[in-house]
Design a protein around this motif. Structure first.
Motif, PDB file in Angstrom:
ATOM      1  N   ASN A  92       0.793  -1.422  -0.087  1.00 57.28           N
ATOM      2  CA  ASN A  92      -0.099  -0.094  -0.227  1.00 57.28           C
ATOM      3  C   ASN A  92       0.949   1.283   0.119  1.00 57.28           C
ATOM      4  O   ASN A  92       1.583   1.320   0.814  1.00 57.28           O
ATOM      5  CB  ASN A  92      -0.866   0.102   1.196  1.00 57.28           C
ATOM      6  CG  ASN A  92      -1.978   1.079   1.311  1.00 57.28           C
ATOM      7  OD1 ASN A  92      -2.783   1.187   0.366  1.00 57.28           O
ATOM      8  ND2 ASN A  92      -1.646   2.015   2.263  1.00 57.28           N
ATOM      9  N   GLY A  93       0.569   2.211  -0.903  1.00 53.02           N
ATOM     10  CA  GLY A  93       1.500   3.332  -0.973  1.00 53.02           C
ATOM     11  C   GLY A  93       2.456   3.224  -1.995  1.00 53.02           C
ATOM     12  O   GLY A  93       3.011   4.436  -2.316  1.00 53.02           O
ATOM     13  N   GLU A  94       2.912   2.061  -2.168  1.00 56.11           N
ATOM     14  CA  GLU A  94       4.083   1.927  -3.336  1.00 56.11           C
ATOM     15  C   GLU A  94       3.629   2.168  -4.556  1.00 56.11           C
ATOM     16  O   GLU A  94       2.638   1.999  -5.002  1.00 56.11           O
ATOM     17  CB  GLU A  94       4.648   0.679  -2.798  1.00 56.11           C
ATOM     18  CG  GLU A  94       5.501   0.503  -1.659  1.00 56.11           C
ATOM     19  CD  GLU A  94       6.281  -0.909  -1.621  1.00 56.11           C
ATOM     20  OE1 GLU A  94       6.796  -1.412  -2.585  1.00 56.11           O
ATOM     21  OE2 GLU A  94       6.223  -1.527  -0.454  1.00 56.11           O
ATOM     22  N   GLU A  95       4.830   2.529  -5.594  1.00 54.16           N
ATOM     23  CA  GLU A  95       4.331   2.789  -6.707  1.00 54.16           C
ATOM     24  C   GLU A  95       3.795   1.609  -7.814  1.00 54.16           C
ATOM     25  O   GLU A  95       4.552   0.292  -7.481  1.00 54.16           O
ATOM     26  CB  GLU A  95       5.454   3.473  -7.685  1.00 54.16           C
ATOM     27  CG  GLU A  95       5.247   4.243  -8.974  1.00 54.16           C
ATOM     28  CD  GLU A  95       4.485   5.387  -8.652  1.00 54.16           C
ATOM     29  OE1 GLU A  95       3.898   6.007  -9.702  1.00 54.16           O
ATOM     30  OE2 GLU A  95       4.338   5.945  -7.577  1.00 54.16           O
ATOM     31  N   SER A 115       2.291  10.295  -9.524  1.00 54.63           N
ATOM     32  CA  SER A 115       2.285   8.949  -8.872  1.00 54.63           C
ATOM     33  C   SER A 115       1.404   8.272  -8.894  1.00 54.63           C
ATOM     34  O   SER A 115       0.150   8.715  -8.920  1.00 54.63           O
ATOM     35  CB  SER A 115       2.580   9.248  -7.330  1.00 54.63           C
ATOM     36  OG  SER A 115       2.726   7.839  -6.739  1.00 54.63           O
ATOM     37  N   PRO A 117       0.315   5.400  -6.670  1.00 52.48           N
ATOM     38  CA  PRO A 117       0.589   4.588  -5.494  1.00 52.48           C
ATOM     39  C   PRO A 117      -0.740   3.287  -5.613  1.00 52.48           C
ATOM     40  O   PRO A 117      -1.838   3.674  -5.605  1.00 52.48           O
ATOM     41  CB  PRO A 117       0.086   5.600  -4.396  1.00 52.48           C
ATOM     42  CG  PRO A 117      -0.519   6.704  -5.129  1.00 52.48           C
ATOM     43  CD  PRO A 117      -0.253   6.720  -6.304  1.00 52.48           C
ATOM     44  N   TYR A 394      -4.266   1.042  -8.515  1.00 55.69           N
ATOM     45  CA  TYR A 394      -3.413   2.422  -7.921  1.00 55.69           C
ATOM     46  C   TYR A 394      -4.628   3.225  -7.456  1.00 55.69           C
ATOM     47  O   TYR A 394      -5.823   3.162  -7.960  1.00 55.69           O
ATOM     48  CB  TYR A 394      -2.545   3.012  -8.850  1.00 55.69           C
ATOM     49  CG  TYR A 394      -3.223   3.187 -10.300  1.00 55.69           C
ATOM     50  CD1 TYR A 394      -3.750   4.498 -10.224  1.00 55.69           C
ATOM     51  CD2 TYR A 394      -3.117   2.442 -11.337  1.00 55.69           C
ATOM     52  CE1 TYR A 394      -4.347   5.124 -11.172  1.00 55.69           C
ATOM     53  CE2 TYR A 394      -3.663   2.841 -12.515  1.00 55.69           C
ATOM     54  CZ  TYR A 394      -4.141   4.326 -12.447  1.00 55.69           C
ATOM     55  OH  TYR A 394      -4.603   4.570 -13.734  1.00 55.69           O
ATOM     56  N   SER A 395      -4.367   4.194  -6.717  1.00 54.09           N
ATOM     57  CA  SER A 395      -5.253   5.209  -6.225  1.00 54.09           C
ATOM     58  C   SER A 395      -5.490   6.484  -7.281  1.00 54.09           C
ATOM     59  O   SER A 395      -4.181   6.813  -7.570  1.00 54.09           O
ATOM     60  CB  SER A 395      -4.956   5.600  -5.028  1.00 54.09           C
ATOM     61  OG  SER A 395      -5.937   6.792  -4.385  1.00 54.09           O
ATOM     62  N   LEU A 399      -3.579   9.440  -2.142  1.00 56.24           N
ATOM     63  CA  LEU A 399      -3.864   7.981  -1.043  1.00 56.24           C
ATOM     64  C   LEU A 399      -3.835   8.542   0.333  1.00 56.24           C
ATOM     65  O   LEU A 399      -2.645   8.985   0.555  1.00 56.24           O
ATOM     66  CB  LEU A 399      -2.943   7.058  -1.577  1.00 56.24           C
ATOM     67  CG  LEU A 399      -3.178   5.799  -0.641  1.00 56.24           C
ATOM     68  CD1 LEU A 399      -4.229   4.950  -0.729  1.00 56.24           C
ATOM     69  CD2 LEU A 399      -1.959   4.768  -1.132  1.00 56.24           C
ATOM     70  N   TYR A 404      -9.141   6.468  -0.451  1.00 56.94           N
ATOM     71  CA  TYR A 404      -8.567   6.280  -1.740  1.00 56.94           C
ATOM     72  C   TYR A 404      -9.780   6.225  -2.788  1.00 56.94           C
ATOM     73  O   TYR A 404     -10.837   6.274  -2.480  1.00 56.94           O
ATOM     74  CB  TYR A 404      -7.753   4.942  -1.763  1.00 56.94           C
ATOM     75  CG  TYR A 404      -8.733   3.757  -1.397  1.00 56.94           C
ATOM     76  CD1 TYR A 404      -9.136   2.912  -2.580  1.00 56.94           C
ATOM     77  CD2 TYR A 404      -8.520   3.174  -0.120  1.00 56.94           C
ATOM     78  CE1 TYR A 404      -9.866   1.835  -1.989  1.00 56.94           C
ATOM     79  CE2 TYR A 404      -9.458   2.324   0.290  1.00 56.94           C
ATOM     80  CZ  TYR A 404      -9.967   1.437  -0.961  1.00 56.94           C
ATOM     81  OH  TYR A 404     -10.584   0.288  -0.433  1.00 56.94           O
TER      82      TYR A 404
END
Length: 487
Positions: A92-95, A115, A117, A394-395, A399, A404
């Motif tokens: 969660n939150g990573e690309e 981004s 995420p 992805y969001s 995020l 989200y």
């Protein structure tokens, strides 16, 4: 009829009409036309080679007699409902890895994000039933039907925006103007109820979200008698059907008789098939004045029915009430019942929005399956649940720990089918660990529609209509029946 046509043999319109009848009677459309003219008007019991049975109107024995299509407009997020992807929570939150996205396009709403995420679901997943199907805790009532349902997790389409995507599902083309699925079935199979339309549409009242247009249940270039008829909640389910104050049923009958004589006179002069369709539609409307109040009156339903479908079933026009009405229409052999429920377009505030959507649809969707099964109708009623595409892993937008959104994602999403010749308690197709790409048994929209037709006894390559010099079909020049899900 032949003698009548011969009377106009010097008229080029009569020749065209004669060609229309000759060609039409060797197609599924001919069977439908005969059905709509009356059961005694069915074609000869000896069909031509390579054509559907003239008596059954099908190419082979059907598994399903009717369809109830629960269309969830807006694109439900599969990662928060059916397609469990724990790596999204772990990362969660990573690309989003570039290798996962590849060269796939994004919508204009997220293409400029700096981004992308990954967004893990806020909802817990667990397995249910003997089939072990994964469901999020948003769907407590679906737990009771997982062993009656076939989940297809590898749906995909080219359309990335709502209108072309919904149009693609309903008509087989992203471009408006083609006949809808229900219209193709009405054309191909005709009606089994002389007092109700073969194709009825129910739209949940008061829902926001992407607009729905009547062309989604339109007849396109088919005869107008094949278009869907929308029923609404309230005292007048069908617009302009009720008689005005002071007009009795005998008065209406007398008026129709006079109008029909005028239309018949016009037809003799012009030989326009749409005039005949207009006469048939007037007659159907007259019969519906008696049949519609009966089918939309829930007063004969026991209390247990409302307990099953939910409290909303008492409010006309809600999704729950429409599901109950769909069952009542199916009991009366309406061929194709199309429900639309808007509001699944959650680009932001998804956790709150999707929770509200499932509260409105989960219980009634499951109740419909159980109700049909209890009545012995699920075996020959095909029920479909799904939207026009899925949502991104992805969001979209920012995020946060509490919020989200998800953008449109046509590359993979989940739908389900039940009854009507579909294997129960199975999952077909799979997506990658990020829920971004199909990795097993992809199902395109054309494959999906080909399978629906197949379950109703129709070869999708042979249900055609010639228009402007080309033979059109629902699946265009594509589509393969999904054989592994057939029982």
């Amino acid at each position: 009829m032949t003698m009548q046509l011969n009377q106009h043999s010097s008229n080029p319109l009569a020749a065209n009409r004669r060609i229309f009848i000759r060609n039409g009677c060797t197609t599924l459309g001919g069977a439908a036309l005969a059905s709509l003219m009356g059961r005694e008007g069915l074609a000869s019991p000896t069909p031509a080679a390579n054509t559907p049975s003239a008596m059954s109107g099908t190419h082979f024995a059907p598994k399903a007699k009717r369809v109830i299509y629960l269309f969830q407009s807006g694109g439900p997020a599969q990662q928060d409902l059916f397609d469990y992807k724990p790596i999204l929570n772990k990362m969660n939150g990573e690309e989003l890895p570039p290798a996962v996205r590849g060269e796939q396009r994004l919508t204009g709403m997220s293409v400029n994000q700096s981004s992308l995420p990954l967004a893990g679901s806020h909802f817990k997943f667990s397995q249910h039933g003997q089939s072990g199907a994964w469901l999020s805790d948003l769907l407590p009532y679906h737990r009771e039907i997982v062993d009656d349902v076939c989940f297809i997790k590898s749906m995909n389409t080219e359309a990335i925006n709502h209108d072309p995507a919904i149009t693609m599902f309903q008509t087989g083309s992203q471009i408006a103007g083609r006949p809808s699925l229900g219209s193709w079935l009405s054309y191909g199979l005709g009606s089994e109820n002389e007092d109700l339309p073969a194709f009825i549409v129910l739209v949940s009242a008061g829902q926001g979200g992407q607009p729905l247009y009547s062309r989604l249940w339109g007849n396109g270039f088919l005869d107008s008698k094949y278009q869907g008829v929308q029923f609404r909640g309230g005292n007048d389910p069908v617009l302009y059907l009720s008689n005005p104050s002071g007009i009795t049923r005998p008065h209406r009958r007398s008026q129709l008789d006079a109008i029909n004589k005028l239309n018949q006179h016009q037809y003799q002069n012009e030989l326009d098939p749409e005039i005949e369709s207009r006469i048939a539609q007037y007659e159907m409307a007259f019969r519906m004045q008696a049949s519609v109040p009966s089918v939309t009156d829930f007063s004969d339903e026991p209390e247990s029915t409302f307990e099953s479908y939910g409290a909303d079933a008492r409010t006309p026009g809600t999704f729950a009430a429409n599901c109950l009405l769909a069952r009542r229409l199916a009991e009366r052999d309406v061929r194709f019942i199309q429900l639309y429920h808007q509001g699944w377009d959650q680009h932001s505030n998804l956790p709150k929005g999707i929770k509200g959507q499932t509260q409105e649809t989960d219980q009634a969707s499951a109740a419909l399956i159980k109700d049909l099964k209890q009545r012995g109708m699920l075996d020959d009623t095909l029920v479909i649940w799904g939207g026009e595409f899925g949502r991104t892993s992805y969001s979209q937008g920012v995020l946060t720990p509490d919020n989200y959104g998800r953008d449109h994602h046509p590359r993979c999403f989940t739908t389900w089918m039940a009854g009507g010749g579909v294997k129960p308690g199975m999952t077909f197709g799979a997506t990658d660990e990020f829920g971004y790409n199909v990795v097993e048994n992809g199902v395109h929209v054309h494959d999906f529609n080909a399978t629906i037709l197949h379950l109703l006894g129709i070869d999708h390559e042979r249900l055609t209509y010639k228009y402007q010099g080309r033979r059109f079909r629902l699946t265009d020049v594509h589509g393969e029946v999904i054989e592994p899900i057939l029982s």
